[in-house]
Design an enzyme around this catalytic site. Sequence first.
Site, short mmCIF file in Angstrom:
data_model
loop_
_atom_site.label_atom_id
_atom_site.label_comp_id
_atom_site.label_asym_id
_atom_site.label_seq_id
_atom_site.Cartn_x
_atom_site.Cartn_y
_atom_site.Cartn_z
N ALA A 2 38.46 38.94 44.51
CA ALA A 2 37.17 39.63 44.51
C ALA A 2 37.36 40.99 45.18
O ALA A 2 38.31 41.19 45.94
CB ALA A 2 36.14 38.79 45.26
N GLY A 34 39.97 35.19 44.26
CA GLY A 34 39.17 35.04 43.05
C GLY A 34 39.98 35.16 41.78
O GLY A 34 39.59 34.64 40.73
N GLU A 67 41.32 31.76 41.24
CA GLU A 67 40.18 30.92 40.85
C GLU A 67 39.74 31.20 39.41
O GLU A 67 39.36 30.29 38.68
CB GLU A 67 39.02 31.15 41.82
CG GLU A 67 39.36 30.66 43.23
CD GLU A 67 38.33 31.06 44.27
OE1 GLU A 67 37.97 32.27 44.32
OE2 GLU A 67 37.87 30.18 45.00
N GLU A 101 42.04 34.10 51.21
CA GLU A 101 40.72 34.44 51.77
C GLU A 101 40.62 34.22 53.27
O GLU A 101 39.91 34.94 53.98
CB GLU A 101 39.62 33.62 51.08
CG GLU A 101 39.35 34.00 49.63
CD GLU A 101 40.15 33.23 48.62
OE1 GLU A 101 41.22 32.69 48.96
OE2 GLU A 101 39.71 33.17 47.45
N1 CO8 Z 1 39.72 44.23 46.58
C1 CO8 Z 1 39.62 45.57 46.56
N2 CO8 Z 1 40.68 46.39 46.42
C2 CO8 Z 1 41.89 45.81 46.29
C3 CO8 Z 1 42.06 44.43 46.29
C4 CO8 Z 1 40.91 43.61 46.45
N3 CO8 Z 1 40.97 42.27 46.43
N4 CO8 Z 1 43.37 44.14 46.14
C5 CO8 Z 1 44.01 45.34 46.04
N5 CO8 Z 1 43.11 46.34 46.12
C6 CO8 Z 1 43.38 47.78 46.06
C7 CO8 Z 1 43.99 48.28 47.35
O1 CO8 Z 1 43.00 48.50 48.31
C8 CO8 Z 1 44.68 49.54 46.89
O2 CO8 Z 1 43.71 50.54 46.74
P1 CO8 Z 1 44.00 52.04 47.32
O3 CO8 Z 1 45.15 52.54 46.48
O4 CO8 Z 1 42.73 52.75 47.07
O5 CO8 Z 1 44.37 51.88 48.74
C9 CO8 Z 1 45.16 49.18 45.48
O6 CO8 Z 1 44.37 48.05 45.08
C10 CO8 Z 1 46.62 48.76 45.45
O7 CO8 Z 1 46.81 47.73 46.39
P2 CO8 Z 1 47.95 47.75 47.50
O8 CO8 Z 1 48.30 49.16 47.87
O9 CO8 Z 1 47.56 46.84 48.60
O10 CO8 Z 1 49.16 47.14 46.66
P3 CO8 Z 1 50.43 46.34 47.22
O11 CO8 Z 1 51.35 46.20 46.06
O12 CO8 Z 1 50.94 46.97 48.47
O13 CO8 Z 1 49.85 44.89 47.64
C11 CO8 Z 1 48.56 42.88 47.33
C12 CO8 Z 1 49.36 44.02 46.67
C13 CO8 Z 1 49.48 42.00 48.16
C14 CO8 Z 1 47.95 42.05 46.20
C15 CO8 Z 1 47.46 43.47 48.23
O14 CO8 Z 1 46.75 44.46 47.49
C16 CO8 Z 1 46.47 42.49 48.75
O15 CO8 Z 1 46.77 41.76 49.67
N6 CO8 Z 1 45.24 42.44 48.18
C17 CO8 Z 1 44.18 41.62 48.64
C18 CO8 Z 1 44.38 40.17 48.20
C19 CO8 Z 1 43.24 39.31 48.71
O16 CO8 Z 1 43.02 39.16 49.90
N7 CO8 Z 1 42.49 38.68 47.78
C20 CO8 Z 1 41.41 37.82 48.10
C21 CO8 Z 1 40.14 38.59 48.08
S1 CO8 Z 1 38.74 37.64 48.61
C22 CO8 Z 1 38.31 36.71 47.25
O17 CO8 Z 1 38.90 36.82 46.22
C23 CO8 Z 1 37.17 35.80 47.42
C24 CO8 Z 1 36.74 35.20 46.10
C25 CO8 Z 1 35.44 34.57 46.33
C26 CO8 Z 1 34.77 34.17 45.04
C27 CO8 Z 1 33.39 33.74 45.37
C28 CO8 Z 1 32.63 33.31 44.14
C29 CO8 Z 1 31.31 32.69 44.52
#
Ligand code: CO8
Length: 259
Positions: A66, A109, A112, A132
């Site tokens: 998400a 997400g 999921e 998460e």
């Molecule tokens: N949300 C928003 N932006 C994101 C997300 C995200 N989940 N993931 C990556 N991005 C963005 C980064 O902020 C970055 O943006 P910017 O260039 O502007 O800084 C860009 O994408 C590239 O990301 P990274 O520079 O971090 O890329 P890396 O290759 O270094 O890392 C990762 C990749 C490991 C995937 C890293 O981006 C990461 O850890 N992302 C977050 C993963 C995460 O925590 N996901 C869970 C999110 S919470 C969730 O999904 C809850 C679901 C609930 C559903 C509920 C339904 C009812």
Amino acid sequence: ASTYQHILTETRGKVALVTLNRPKALNALCNDLFVEVNDAMKNFDDDENIGAIVLTGSEKAFAAGADIKEMKDNNFVDTYKKDFLGHWAKISDVKKPIIAAVNGYALGGGCELAMSCDIIYAGEKAVFGQPEINLGIIPGAGGTQRLVRAVGKSRAMEMVLGGGANLTATEAQSLGLVSKVVPADQLIDEAVKTASKIASKSQASVQMGKELINKSFEVPLSAGLRWERAYFQALFGTADQKEGMGAFAEKRKPNFTNN
Ligand code: CO8
């Protein structure tokens, strides 16, 4: 030719391909993206020329979860009153089979979403995880429910509570979350191939099969078995059953017409 902002859609024969396309955010699932996914899925579900759907992302990310930046300032009352992200569950209403073709990250997400699909194929470098807990929350769209059924309690606990223990593609396959692992550049073709095969069958039987397998997670065995038999019997009312069995008896390939 779609007018969507965050996804791309195309058709290949009887297969619809929906591609998440927010590359700068690793396909983070912002609200508008999910509205578009729901819209595309509904349209393809209603389209008689389509028999199955493939959902994919990019080689780097299926979806990194998400959109954290979009939701970080939300408060409880608003998320609850507006049922924040409740519309994500609409994908479960799609009657046609959906194959998730997962390359790269399927996190939070994203994992999921893949699990909400009916079949998961993975590229060799796919990564499945539920991080998460690292954000002070828990999974909200099946990470504590569907994941357990796919990988078992112990691994699901490690993933959900520890926020790590991500699954590689081959691990995900050995645990049963994923049914096929292929080189990244062949993933979509492989998924479309399976989807085409499914789309060549009689749609009523395909949709009943999907519904019943999903029902097996919801109802007691005796109820599921009774439901199955009723649908099985109902299919004798279709022209496709006559065609399928007639073709077998005549030693030829069936030509299903969805009647
Ligand atoms: N949300 C928003 N932006 C994101 C997300 C995200 N989940 N993931 C990556 N991005 C963005 C980064 O902020 C970055 O943006 P910017 O260039 O502007 O800084 C860009 O994408 C590239 O990301 P990274 O520079 O971090 O890329 P890396 O290759 O270094 O890392 C990762 C990749 C490991 C995937 C890293 O981006 C990461 O850890 N992302 C977050 C993963 C995460 O925590 N996901 C869970 C999110 S919470 C969730 O999904 C809850 C679901 C609930 C559903 C509920 C339904 C009812």
